[in-house]
Design a protein around this motif. Structure first.
Motif, PDB file in Angstrom:
ATOM      1  N   LYS A   1       0.871  -1.145   0.000  1.00 63.61           N
ATOM      2  CA  LYS A   1       0.000   0.000   0.000  1.00 63.61           C
ATOM      3  C   LYS A   1       0.908   1.194   0.000  1.00 63.61           C
ATOM      4  CE  LYS A   1      -3.534   2.538   2.423  1.00 63.61           C
ATOM      5  NZ  LYS A   1      -4.337   2.696   3.602  1.00 63.61           N
ATOM      6  N   SER A   2       1.587   1.381  -1.040  1.00 67.33           N
ATOM      7  CA  SER A   2       2.309   2.629  -1.069  1.00 67.33           C
ATOM      8  C   SER A   2       1.736   3.421  -2.203  1.00 67.33           C
ATOM      9  CB  SER A   2       3.784   2.421  -1.265  1.00 67.33           C
ATOM     10  OG  SER A   2       4.417   3.629  -1.210  1.00 67.33           O
ATOM     11  N   ILE A   3       1.053   4.443  -1.891  1.00 68.12           N
ATOM     12  CA  ILE A   3       0.345   5.234  -2.883  1.00 68.12           C
ATOM     13  C   ILE A   3       0.896   6.649  -2.860  1.00 68.12           C
ATOM     14  CG2 ILE A   3      -1.901   6.068  -3.621  1.00 68.12           C
ATOM     15  CD1 ILE A   3      -1.653   3.073  -3.708  1.00 68.12           C
TER      16      ILE A   3
ATOM     17  N   MET B   1      10.108  -7.694   1.610  1.00 69.04           N
ATOM     18  CA  MET B   1       9.516  -7.774   2.936  1.00 69.04           C
ATOM     19  C   MET B   1       9.758  -6.495   3.727  1.00 69.04           C
ATOM     20  SD  MET B   1      10.170 -11.712   4.163  1.00 69.04           S
ATOM     21  CE  MET B   1       9.114 -11.459   5.604  1.00 69.04           C
ATOM     22  N   LEU B   2      10.976  -5.955   3.603  1.00 69.76           N
ATOM     23  CA  LEU B   2      11.268  -4.708   4.301  1.00 69.76           C
ATOM     24  C   LEU B   2      10.440  -3.564   3.729  1.00 69.76           C
ATOM     25  CD1 LEU B   2      12.837  -3.146   6.396  1.00 69.76           C
ATOM     26  CD2 LEU B   2      14.746  -2.965   4.777  1.00 69.76           C
TER      27      LEU B   2
ATOM     28  N   PHE C   1       6.350   0.600   4.252  1.00 66.06           N
ATOM     29  CA  PHE C   1       5.577   1.420   3.325  1.00 66.06           C
ATOM     30  C   PHE C   1       4.605   2.376   3.995  1.00 66.06           C
ATOM     31  CE2 PHE C   1       2.323  -1.647   4.095  1.00 66.06           C
ATOM     32  CZ  PHE C   1       1.127  -1.024   3.799  1.00 66.06           C
ATOM     33  N   ASN C   2       4.084   2.046   5.157  1.00 68.91           N
ATOM     34  CA  ASN C   2       3.163   2.973   5.823  1.00 68.91           C
ATOM     35  C   ASN C   2       3.866   3.802   6.888  1.00 68.91           C
ATOM     36  OD1 ASN C   2       3.595   0.951   7.638  1.00 68.91           O
ATOM     37  ND2 ASN C   2       1.455   0.648   8.208  1.00 68.91           N
ATOM     38  N   LYS C   3       5.198   3.702   6.924  1.00 72.04           N
ATOM     39  CA  LYS C   3       5.988   4.465   7.877  1.00 72.04           C
ATOM     40  C   LYS C   3       6.849   5.529   7.197  1.00 72.04           C
ATOM     41  CE  LYS C   3       6.491   0.460  11.009  1.00 72.04           C
ATOM     42  NZ  LYS C   3       5.662  -0.467  10.203  1.00 72.04           N
ATOM     43  N   VAL C   4       7.201   5.267   5.951  1.00 68.38           N
ATOM     44  CA  VAL C   4       8.131   6.125   5.208  1.00 68.38           C
ATOM     45  C   VAL C   4       7.561   6.349   3.804  1.00 68.38           C
ATOM     46  CG1 VAL C   4      10.500   6.339   4.352  1.00 68.38           C
ATOM     47  CG2 VAL C   4      10.057   5.083   6.475  1.00 68.38           C
ATOM     48  N   PRO C   5       7.685   7.546   3.235  1.00 70.64           N
ATOM     49  CA  PRO C   5       7.234   7.754   1.845  1.00 70.64           C
ATOM     50  C   PRO C   5       7.890   6.746   0.906  1.00 70.64           C
ATOM     51  CG  PRO C   5       7.733   9.850   2.875  1.00 70.64           C
ATOM     52  CD  PRO C   5       8.194   8.800   3.845  1.00 70.64           C
TER      53      PRO C   5
ATOM     54  N   GLN D   1      18.930   4.445   7.521  1.00 71.57           N
ATOM     55  CA  GLN D   1      18.756   5.569   6.601  1.00 71.57           C
ATOM     56  C   GLN D   1      17.304   6.032   6.557  1.00 71.57           C
ATOM     57  OE1 GLN D   1      20.191   4.760   2.627  1.00 71.57           O
ATOM     58  NE2 GLN D   1      19.000   6.425   1.725  1.00 71.57           N
ATOM     59  N   LEU D   2      16.377   5.077   6.611  1.00 68.17           N
ATOM     60  CA  LEU D   2      14.952   5.394   6.523  1.00 68.17           C
ATOM     61  C   LEU D   2      14.339   5.770   7.879  1.00 68.17           C
ATOM     62  CD1 LEU D   2      13.775   2.562   4.088  1.00 68.17           C
ATOM     63  CD2 LEU D   2      14.171   4.967   3.528  1.00 68.17           C
ATOM     64  N   GLY D   3      15.095   5.560   8.948  1.00 67.02           N
ATOM     65  CA  GLY D   3      14.592   5.899  10.273  1.00 67.02           C
ATOM     66  C   GLY D   3      13.598   4.902  10.820  1.00 67.02           C
ATOM     67  N   ILE D   4      13.747   3.632  10.451  1.00 73.47           N
ATOM     68  CA  ILE D   4      12.862   2.588  10.958  1.00 73.47           C
ATOM     69  C   ILE D   4      13.693   1.547  11.701  1.00 73.47           C
ATOM     70  CG2 ILE D   4      11.065   2.903   9.219  1.00 73.47           C
ATOM     71  CD1 ILE D   4      12.268   0.654   7.611  1.00 73.47           C
ATOM     72  N   SER D   5      13.015   0.739  12.509  1.00 69.59           N
ATOM     73  CA  SER D   5      13.710  -0.187  13.393  1.00 69.59           C
ATOM     74  C   SER D   5      14.016  -1.521  12.723  1.00 69.59           C
ATOM     75  CB  SER D   5      12.863  -0.436  14.650  1.00 69.59           C
ATOM     76  OG  SER D   5      13.415  -1.472  15.430  1.00 69.59           O
ATOM     77  N   TRP D   6      15.291  -1.839  12.631  1.00 72.65           N
ATOM     78  CA  TRP D   6      15.713  -3.133  12.099  1.00 72.65           C
ATOM     79  C   TRP D   6      15.277  -4.266  13.027  1.00 72.65           C
ATOM     80  CZ3 TRP D   6      17.152  -6.054   8.263  1.00 72.65           C
ATOM     81  CH2 TRP D   6      17.873  -7.214   8.482  1.00 72.65           C
TER      82      TRP D   6
END
Length: 214
Positions: A8-10, A111-112, A117-121, A152-157
């Motif tokens: 769901k990346s729109i 998968m990543l 996708f709903n956390k980062v553009p 880089q994307l600011g999300i948790s590995w």
């Protein structure tokens, strides 16, 4: 097997402007032709009233996590011929492009993407992966590389690792597969709208505009 041709990346259009078209961009991170089309799709939704669904897929799911030699996998003559064409087109688009010596599995990258996708553009996700592959020639099936992309994307590995088998994450990937199933995709990139495939492989921005206005 889906072959490489040449969420769901729109991405939303400008607020207050009615939609002209909704398109689906089906791609794989290891396909240089998808990388070449990225500026055209970005320009398309920035200048026209369209919505883009970005759908990652795997063109070579049989590739092992450590990757395999590109020329052995696809053939030396095919790779060298394609490289000349891709390099020339990348230069015209002002894209940095270095052909990797190996081709990598993109299962974990997809998968990543589903996790992020709903956390980062989506544009940031796409550029992070494509830069890793075609600018820095990194193995995006390697956990160390994916961990750096998360940073880089600011999300948790760590959170991603814990949620890899999460039902929601698997449902996102399942929804992507359901979206592309009606099109019988054989090559990437594929651009579709409604029930129709608009384009396969690389095409110009002007050709894309004509297609969406038909």
């Amino acid at each position: 097997m889906i072959q490489s041709l040449e969420g769901k990346s729109i991405t939303e259009p400008m607020k207050g402007v009615g939609l002209l078209k909704e398109i689906i961009f089906i791609f794989d991170y290891i396909c240089p032709y998808c990388y070449l089309m990225l500026p055209e799709i970005e320009r398309l939704y920035s200048e026209h009233r369209i919505k883009v669904s970005w759908i990652p897929t795997e063109i070579y799911p049989e590739i092992p996590p450590e990757g395999t030699d590109l020329k052995n996998f696809l053939g030396t003559r095919k790779v060298e011929k394609a490289y000349k064409l891709i390099k020339a087109q990348a230069k015209k688009k002002n894209l940095v492009f270095y052909l990797p010596e190996r081709i990598y599995n993109t299962r974990l990258a997809r998968m990543l993407t589903a996790y992020a996708f709903n956390k980062v553009p989506m544009e940031e996700i796409l550029h992070a992966f494509y830069n890793s592959v075609f600018v820095y020639n990194k193995n995006i099936g390697d956990h160390r590389v994916l961990q750096k992309i998360c940073l880089q994307l600011g999300i948790s590995w760590d959170d991603f690792l814990q949620r890899m088998e999460d039902e929601h994450l698997l449902a996102v990937i399942g929804s992507w597969e359901d979206m592309i199933k009606p099109y019988s995709v054989e090559v990437v990139p594929t651009i579709a709208s409604g029930e129709n495939i608009l384009a396969e492989g690389v095409c110009s921005y002007e050709e894309l505009v004509k297609m969406i206005n038909k």
